[in-house]
Write an enzyme that holds these catalytic residues in place. Structure first.
Site, PDB file in Angstrom:
ATOM      1  N   LYS A  53       0.736  -1.399  -0.167  1.00 27.54           N
ATOM      2  CA  LYS A  53      -0.032  -0.013  -0.046  1.00 27.54           C
ATOM      3  C   LYS A  53       0.905   1.367   0.217  1.00 27.54           C
ATOM      4  O   LYS A  53       0.755   2.311  -0.880  1.00 27.54           O
ATOM      5  CB  LYS A  53      -0.807   0.062   1.226  1.00 27.54           C
ATOM      6  CG  LYS A  53      -1.557   1.341   1.659  1.00 27.54           C
ATOM      7  CD  LYS A  53      -2.215   1.144   2.819  1.00 27.54           C
ATOM      8  CE  LYS A  53      -2.786   2.486   3.277  1.00 27.54           C
ATOM      9  NZ  LYS A  53      -1.993   3.428   4.124  1.00 27.54           N
ATOM     10  N   ASN A  54       1.709   1.276   0.887  1.00 20.54           N
ATOM     11  CA  ASN A  54       2.451   2.552   1.193  1.00 20.54           C
ATOM     12  C   ASN A  54       3.390   2.739   0.013  1.00 20.54           C
ATOM     13  O   ASN A  54       4.018   3.637  -0.096  1.00 20.54           O
ATOM     14  CB  ASN A  54       3.296   2.497   2.514  1.00 20.54           C
ATOM     15  CG  ASN A  54       2.331   2.652   3.804  1.00 20.54           C
ATOM     16  OD1 ASN A  54       1.047   3.098   3.355  1.00 20.54           O
ATOM     17  ND2 ASN A  54       2.460   1.937   4.726  1.00 20.54           N
ATOM     18  N   CYS A  90      -6.561   7.740   8.768  1.00 13.77           N
ATOM     19  CA  CYS A  90      -6.782   7.300   9.917  1.00 13.77           C
ATOM     20  C   CYS A  90      -6.388   8.218  10.986  1.00 13.77           C
ATOM     21  O   CYS A  90      -5.542   9.013  10.870  1.00 13.77           O
ATOM     22  CB  CYS A  90      -5.893   6.061  10.346  1.00 13.77           C
ATOM     23  SG  CYS A  90      -6.534   4.490   9.594  1.00 13.77           S
ATOM     24  N   ARG A  94      -0.616  14.556  12.635  1.00 11.12           N
ATOM     25  CA  ARG A  94       0.020  14.262  11.644  1.00 11.12           C
ATOM     26  C   ARG A  94       0.380  15.467  10.744  1.00 11.12           C
ATOM     27  O   ARG A  94      -0.144  15.855   9.622  1.00 11.12           O
ATOM     28  CB  ARG A  94      -0.375  13.210  10.595  1.00 11.12           C
ATOM     29  CG  ARG A  94      -0.666  11.825  11.561  1.00 11.12           C
ATOM     30  CD  ARG A  94      -1.155  10.711  10.836  1.00 11.12           C
ATOM     31  NE  ARG A  94      -0.453   9.961  10.112  1.00 11.12           N
ATOM     32  CZ  ARG A  94      -0.548   8.945   9.212  1.00 11.12           C
ATOM     33  NH1 ARG A  94      -1.939   8.469   9.237  1.00 11.12           N
ATOM     34  NH2 ARG A  94       0.325   8.290   8.711  1.00 11.12           N
ATOM     35  N   PRO A  95       1.033  16.644  11.198  1.00 13.93           N
ATOM     36  CA  PRO A  95       1.135  17.875  10.397  1.00 13.93           C
ATOM     37  C   PRO A  95       1.726  17.779   9.042  1.00 13.93           C
ATOM     38  O   PRO A  95       2.571  16.803   8.892  1.00 13.93           O
ATOM     39  CB  PRO A  95       1.889  18.719  11.368  1.00 13.93           C
ATOM     40  CG  PRO A  95       2.555  17.885  12.376  1.00 13.93           C
ATOM     41  CD  PRO A  95       1.733  16.492  12.375  1.00 13.93           C
ATOM     42  N   ASP A 109       3.689  20.314   8.060  1.00 12.84           N
ATOM     43  CA  ASP A 109       4.643  21.431   8.048  1.00 12.84           C
ATOM     44  C   ASP A 109       5.919  21.059   7.447  1.00 12.84           C
ATOM     45  O   ASP A 109       6.559  21.929   6.874  1.00 12.84           O
ATOM     46  CB  ASP A 109       4.790  21.857   9.712  1.00 12.84           C
ATOM     47  CG  ASP A 109       5.324  20.713  10.535  1.00 12.84           C
ATOM     48  OD1 ASP A 109       5.028  19.660  10.443  1.00 12.84           O
ATOM     49  OD2 ASP A 109       5.837  20.960  11.675  1.00 12.84           O
ATOM     50  N   ASP A 112       3.376   1.023  12.680  1.00 15.66           N
ATOM     51  CA  ASP A 112       2.287   0.283  11.721  1.00 15.66           C
ATOM     52  C   ASP A 112       2.021  -0.985  12.217  1.00 15.66           C
ATOM     53  O   ASP A 112       0.932  -1.601  12.043  1.00 15.66           O
ATOM     54  CB  ASP A 112       2.464   0.242  10.587  1.00 15.66           C
ATOM     55  CG  ASP A 112       2.025   1.631   9.806  1.00 15.66           C
ATOM     56  OD1 ASP A 112       1.344   2.477  10.446  1.00 15.66           O
ATOM     57  OD2 ASP A 112       2.267   1.743   8.461  1.00 15.66           O
ATOM     58  N   ARG A 121      -8.611  -0.573   3.969  1.00 16.29           N
ATOM     59  CA  ARG A 121      -7.814   0.513   3.378  1.00 16.29           C
ATOM     60  C   ARG A 121      -6.561   0.015   3.099  1.00 16.29           C
ATOM     61  O   ARG A 121      -5.744   0.786   2.602  1.00 16.29           O
ATOM     62  CB  ARG A 121      -7.843   1.599   4.342  1.00 16.29           C
ATOM     63  CG  ARG A 121      -9.082   2.605   4.619  1.00 16.29           C
ATOM     64  CD  ARG A 121      -9.070   3.958   5.247  1.00 16.29           C
ATOM     65  NE  ARG A 121      -7.771   4.471   4.831  1.00 16.29           N
ATOM     66  CZ  ARG A 121      -6.866   4.938   5.526  1.00 16.29           C
ATOM     67  NH1 ARG A 121      -6.429   4.531   6.802  1.00 16.29           N
ATOM     68  NH2 ARG A 121      -5.805   5.479   5.104  1.00 16.29           N
TER      69      ARG A 121
END
Length: 417
Positions: free
Chosen positions: A25-26, A119, A124-125, A127, A307, A398
């Site tokens: 997936k990633n 999720c 989980r910014p 920036d 994860d 997902r």
């Protein structure tokens, strides 16, 4: 009466059998985003058919990309990209939509994306994404959408103050077709970053230092058509290692990326699990995988992956002895703890540390709140006495192509409802 869209599990069956590991997936999602940089056809073999991939497919279609599936092969024709604004409703459904910033800047010189969803596992910014792209000359305008325009530049440098997979991928995607040289340091060493670089280099990019924290990217005018094999999913493979452990089963995982699973397999051995590798297969013996770990903490690669924290937490909850598990990446990764407690797990959490006293789990009705926590509840159900029902299976879908099919191949009594 059970709710809709759930998973029903009858526990207590040691798993046994063989299953093939799905594509990552990633790794697949940023490669799909990268297809925008090629004014032609990109072919991804072994692409997982999961919810997030289907969302990215719809986003790309709305940007003008032609998409064709042939089994697990995905063909992406981006000759005619007709827009640079990501559909807001679709983009808000998953975190990975943020990497479209870099690829759209590289292709169109401008981009407009919604703030990413996915999720809820803590802050989980974005920036680091913005800082890296700004260092490369991008100019941002923040409102209801995050919009950017590529600036003029010949050379740029950026040092990531902390590891970020998505920010590194965004910077790489923005740099490969930009003029001049981009120097990136402090890059994430997660395998998914390296796989993206390998894919881009095969398509004509010039990225040096792949696999290290220092990347030199020399911009090229165009990428070219390419075919690429999506690597196997190390998190899905790790989940099934944990499934073998929690059921004290013997399983074979075909095409598991063992070289990327060192920290998980080390933890598996510490609790008594045994494994061997032969001809591309990971052979698991989990009959004695019922021990405890005095201390285990998550970390960026090559450390123990965040994860897999939730699923390993479930394993420890069904083992013997007392373990401690510390989360250092996301502050809200212990969401499934309450649900596991409903199944009889003895877990206490203080800040970022969970203390687990292993014991017997009892089947119950529980609900998933995010992807990996949902997988943890499924694994708990495999070990629990009686029947477990996990609501909200859409979260699990997902990231897992068909967790029920895979576990059923290993002998589990598990059904979609």
């Amino acid at each position: 009466m059970y709710g809709l869209a759930g998973i029903k599990i009858t526990g207590g069956i040691p798993l046994s059998g063989e299953v093939k590991i799905q594509g990552s997936k990633n790794a697949a999602l940023p490669m799909m985003a990268a297809a925008l940089l090629n004014k032609g056809v990109t072919v991804l073999h072994g692409c997982p058919k999961i919810a997030d991939v289907f969302v990215m497919e719809e986003i790309l279609k709305k940007l003008g990309v032609k998409v064709i599936w042939e089994g697990h092969t995905l063909l992406l024709d981006a000759e005619q990209v007709t827009g640079y604004e990501v559909d807001r409703k679709l983009g808000c459904q998953m975190r990975s939509s943020i990497v479209l910033l870099g690829s759209l800047l590289g292709r169109c010189g401008q981009a407009c994306v919604p703030y990413p969803g996915g999720c809820v596992i803590g802050k989980r910014p974005v920036d680091l994404h913005l800082a890296a792209l700004e260092a490369m000359g991008a100019e941002f305008q923040e409102g209801e959408m995050l919009c950017a325009r590529a600036g003029k530049r010949q050379e740029s440098r950026y040092h990531f103050p902390k590891s970020s997979v998505g920010a590194a991928q965004n910077a790489i995607l923005a740099a490969v077709c930009a003029p001049g040289i981009t120097w990136l340091s402090g890059c994430s060493k997660e395998p998914e970053v390296s796989w993206l670089c390998r894919f881009l280099n095969q398509a004509g990019a010039r990225i040096e230092g792949v696999g290290s924290q220092q990347l030199k990217i020399t911009g090229v005018r165009n990428l070219h058509d390419t075919e690429f094999q999506v690597p196997a999913d190390r998190i899905a493979a790790g989940t099934y290692v944990c499934a073998a452990a929690i059921t004290r089963g013997n399983c074979i995982l075909d095409q598991a990326p063992v070289e990327e699973m060192g920290a998980l397999l080390a933890a598996y051995e510490k609790i008594g699990g045994q494994y061997a590798c032969n001809s591309g297969k990971l052979i698991l013996s989990g009959q004695k995988a019922d021990g405890f770990i005095p201390y285990l903490q998550t970390a960026v690669y090559p450390g123990f992956p965040t994860d897999l924290q939730s699923v390993f937490l479930a394993v420890l909850a069904a083992a013997r002895g007392e373990s401690r598990l510390v989360e250092t990446v996301f502050e809200d990764r212990f969401k499934p703890v309450y649900q596991l407690q409903r199944m009889g797990a003895d877990i206490s959490v203080c800040q970022n540390c969970a203390r687990i006293r292993g014991g017997v789990l009892q089947g119950n009705k529980v609900w998933a709140e995010e992807l990996r926590g949902g997988a943890a509840l499924v694994l708990a159900g495999l070990a629990a006495r009686g029947e477990t029902y996990v609501e909200n299976r859409h979260y699990i879908e997902r990231g897992y192509e068909d967790i029920c099919r895979d576990l059923a191949l290993l002998g589990a009594q598990i059904f979609k409802d």
